[in-house]
Design a protein around this motif. Structure first.
Motif, PDB file in Angstrom:
ATOM      1  N   VAL A 235      11.530   6.623   2.913  1.00 10.45           N
ATOM      2  CA  VAL A 235      10.526   5.721   3.477  1.00 10.45           C
ATOM      3  C   VAL A 235       9.198   5.881   2.758  1.00 10.45           C
ATOM      4  O   VAL A 235       8.533   4.899   2.404  1.00 10.45           O
ATOM      5  CB  VAL A 235      10.368   5.970   4.990  1.00 10.45           C
ATOM      6  N   ARG A 236       8.787   7.120   2.529  1.00 12.67           N
ATOM      7  CA  ARG A 236       7.523   7.375   1.838  1.00 12.67           C
ATOM      8  C   ARG A 236       7.517   6.718   0.461  1.00 12.67           C
ATOM      9  O   ARG A 236       6.533   6.106   0.049  1.00 12.67           O
ATOM     10  CB  ARG A 236       7.325   8.884   1.710  1.00 12.67           C
ATOM     11  N   LYS A 237       8.632   6.833  -0.247  1.00  9.13           N
ATOM     12  CA  LYS A 237       8.729   6.251  -1.582  1.00  9.13           C
ATOM     13  C   LYS A 237       8.637   4.729  -1.522  1.00  9.13           C
ATOM     14  O   LYS A 237       7.936   4.097  -2.332  1.00  9.13           O
ATOM     15  CB  LYS A 237      10.046   6.673  -2.233  1.00  9.13           C
ATOM     16  N   ALA A 238       9.332   4.136  -0.553  1.00  9.50           N
ATOM     17  CA  ALA A 238       9.322   2.682  -0.423  1.00  9.50           C
ATOM     18  C   ALA A 238       7.924   2.168  -0.069  1.00  9.50           C
ATOM     19  O   ALA A 238       7.453   1.170  -0.632  1.00  9.50           O
ATOM     20  CB  ALA A 238      10.332   2.243   0.635  1.00  9.50           C
ATOM     21  N   VAL A 239       7.269   2.841   0.872  1.00  9.96           N
ATOM     22  CA  VAL A 239       5.921   2.431   1.274  1.00  9.96           C
ATOM     23  C   VAL A 239       4.949   2.567   0.103  1.00  9.96           C
ATOM     24  O   VAL A 239       4.120   1.680  -0.142  1.00  9.96           O
ATOM     25  CB  VAL A 239       5.439   3.258   2.488  1.00  9.96           C
TER      26      VAL A 239
ATOM     27  N   MET B 150      -1.531  -6.198  -3.842  1.00 10.89           N
ATOM     28  CA  MET B 150      -2.300  -5.443  -2.864  1.00 10.89           C
ATOM     29  C   MET B 150      -3.726  -5.149  -3.345  1.00 10.89           C
ATOM     30  O   MET B 150      -4.611  -4.859  -2.550  1.00 10.89           O
ATOM     31  CB  MET B 150      -1.583  -4.132  -2.526  1.00 10.89           C
ATOM     32  N   ARG B 151      -3.969  -5.247  -4.645  1.00 12.91           N
ATOM     33  CA  ARG B 151      -5.301  -4.941  -5.168  1.00 12.91           C
ATOM     34  C   ARG B 151      -6.320  -6.001  -4.781  1.00 12.91           C
ATOM     35  O   ARG B 151      -7.506  -5.697  -4.658  1.00 12.91           O
ATOM     36  CB  ARG B 151      -5.249  -4.822  -6.701  1.00 12.91           C
TER      37      ARG B 151
ATOM     38  N   GLU C 167      10.534  -6.812   3.385  1.00 10.55           N
ATOM     39  CA  GLU C 167       9.983  -8.104   3.798  1.00 10.55           C
ATOM     40  C   GLU C 167       8.606  -8.334   3.192  1.00 10.55           C
ATOM     41  O   GLU C 167       8.318  -9.401   2.630  1.00 10.55           O
ATOM     42  CB  GLU C 167       9.896  -8.162   5.332  1.00 10.55           C
ATOM     43  N   SER C 168       7.742  -7.345   3.284  1.00  7.81           N
ATOM     44  CA  SER C 168       6.388  -7.505   2.746  1.00  7.81           C
ATOM     45  C   SER C 168       6.373  -7.505   1.221  1.00  7.81           C
ATOM     46  O   SER C 168       5.509  -8.131   0.606  1.00  7.81           O
ATOM     47  CB  SER C 168       5.461  -6.412   3.288  1.00  7.81           C
ATOM     48  N   THR C 169       7.327  -6.810   0.606  1.00  6.95           N
ATOM     49  CA  THR C 169       7.444  -6.874  -0.848  1.00  6.95           C
ATOM     50  C   THR C 169       7.776  -8.292  -1.280  1.00  6.95           C
ATOM     51  O   THR C 169       7.222  -8.805  -2.274  1.00  6.95           O
ATOM     52  CB  THR C 169       8.523  -5.895  -1.349  1.00  6.95           C
ATOM     53  N   ALA C 170       8.661  -8.947  -0.539  1.00  6.23           N
ATOM     54  CA  ALA C 170       8.998 -10.343  -0.844  1.00  6.23           C
ATOM     55  C   ALA C 170       7.777 -11.241  -0.674  1.00  6.23           C
ATOM     56  O   ALA C 170       7.574 -12.184  -1.458  1.00  6.23           O
ATOM     57  CB  ALA C 170      10.139 -10.811   0.060  1.00  6.23           C
ATOM     58  N   VAL C 171       6.963 -10.949   0.337  1.00  9.67           N
ATOM     59  CA  VAL C 171       5.728 -11.718   0.531  1.00  9.67           C
ATOM     60  C   VAL C 171       4.801 -11.530  -0.668  1.00  9.67           C
ATOM     61  O   VAL C 171       4.222 -12.493  -1.191  1.00  9.67           O
ATOM     62  CB  VAL C 171       5.021 -11.287   1.837  1.00  9.67           C
TER      63      VAL C 171
ATOM     64  N   ARG D 292       5.580   2.365  -3.056  1.00  9.73           N
ATOM     65  CA  ARG D 292       5.814   1.284  -4.023  1.00  9.73           C
ATOM     66  C   ARG D 292       5.144  -0.005  -3.573  1.00  9.73           C
ATOM     67  O   ARG D 292       4.537  -0.719  -4.377  1.00  9.73           O
ATOM     68  CB  ARG D 292       7.321   1.050  -4.212  1.00  9.73           C
ATOM     69  N   LEU D 293       5.254  -0.310  -2.278  1.00  8.25           N
ATOM     70  CA  LEU D 293       4.619  -1.522  -1.757  1.00  8.25           C
ATOM     71  C   LEU D 293       3.104  -1.451  -1.893  1.00  8.25           C
ATOM     72  O   LEU D 293       2.458  -2.420  -2.330  1.00  8.25           O
ATOM     73  CB  LEU D 293       5.020  -1.731  -0.296  1.00  8.25           C
TER      74      LEU D 293
END
Length: 293
Positions: free
Chosen positions: A24-28, A37-38, A280-284, A30-31
């Motif tokens: 989970v930490r790794k996935a978060v 996000m910048r 989901e948010s990565t797709a966004v 990356r997002l």
């Protein structure tokens, strides 16, 4: 890891949990490192809040298309509309309650319930009385009038404890969270703390109604407060809806059973839901990057 100062630390070393926490930490991470996000983090947060609210309402039986929710401005109609409206109000305000949560989580829970019920139903936004029982979880899943297959509801969940026991356990949970905010106990990963808060609120069902949407919102607040998802861009509710209510019930039964295996299964379920929320948010973010949003 020492368990001497943190009563939840033993959960973090259950079989499979350290791996789930690391994934989970790794996935978060990356997002959060996505280039969108910048410059558009606020938009991602808003979209995550909307999608999380839609999914949380769906878990309570109000499964509306996302575009219908975007289009609507009035959620005061039938029971499903009110459920969607309550989830939207909670999702919009949850991040603003962080300061209060750190020293008075029970006050935040009361506020979340008021948001869930709305002004028209404010009388139910109070703790259960000793002579009341909690509303069943997954309400429309067990309502034959809504056309659900009763044989598909899965694992039978025990009734919520009485109001007095629920109040005592809720107070204990609040003290634990306040201790973490003060730094008295901070060794347990955020994912584990969030899963425990989520599971405990579903177990206790301290209010007469709307406990599911409140438990999921409390999990989101913990993830913000504990620093795993400070911008609230990882809608775990989306993952829970995608995994389905049958899996949700089964994992919750593990938490309620209280065994190490059951607790690990619940934490793993919450981890998988969060990973799906990240997806989901990565797709966004990808859609924003392509100029589609």
């Amino acid at each position: 890891m020492s368990t001497g100062t943190d009563p939840l630390a033993s959960l973090a070393v259950l079989p499979g949990v350290p791996e789930a926490v690391a994934e989970v930490r790794k996935a978060v991470d990356r997002l959060y490192g996505h280039r969108v996000m910048r410059r558009r983090a606020g938009e991602v947060t808003s979209e995550a809040a909307l999608r999380g609210a839609r999914a949380s309402a769906a878990l309570d039986g109000a499964d509306w298309p996302l575009e219908e929710i975007r289009r609507r401005s009035d959620f005061s109609g039938d029971e499903q509309a009110r459920a969607v409206g309550g989830a939207l109000r909670i999702s919009a305000e949850a991040g603003q309650l962080l300061g209060v949560w750190r020293h008075s989580p029970l006050q935040v829970l009361a506020r979340l319930h008021l948001l869930a019920t709305g002004d028209a139903d404010a009388a139910t936004g109070r703790p259960r009385r000793a002579d009341e029982t909690a509303a069943p979880l997954f309400p429309l899943e067990i309502a034959a009038a809504e056309g659900f297959d009763r044989s598909a509801k899965g694992v039978e969940l025990p009734a919520a404890p009485g109001a007095d026991e629920a109040a005592a356990r809720l107070d204990q949970l609040a003290r634990l969270l306040a201790g973490r905010a003060e730094g008295a106990a901070s060794g347990t990963p955020a994912l584990v703390v969030a899963a425990v808060v989520h599971g405990e609120l579903l177990a206790l069902r301290p209010f007469a109604s709307h406990n599911g949407v409140i438990a999921r919102a409390a999990q989101r607040i913990v993830l913000i407060a504990e620093g795993l998802d400070p911008k609230a861009i990882c809608p775990a509710e989306v993952g829970l809806a995608e995994l389905g209510t049958a899996a949700y019930r089964d994992a919750l039964a593990g938490y309620l059973g209280g065994t190490g295996e059951g607790m690990a299964r619940w934490i793993a379920h919450c981890a998988e839901a969060l990973r799906l929320g990240v997806r989901e948010s990565t797709a966004v973010c990808e859609a924003m990057q392509r100029g589609m949003v």
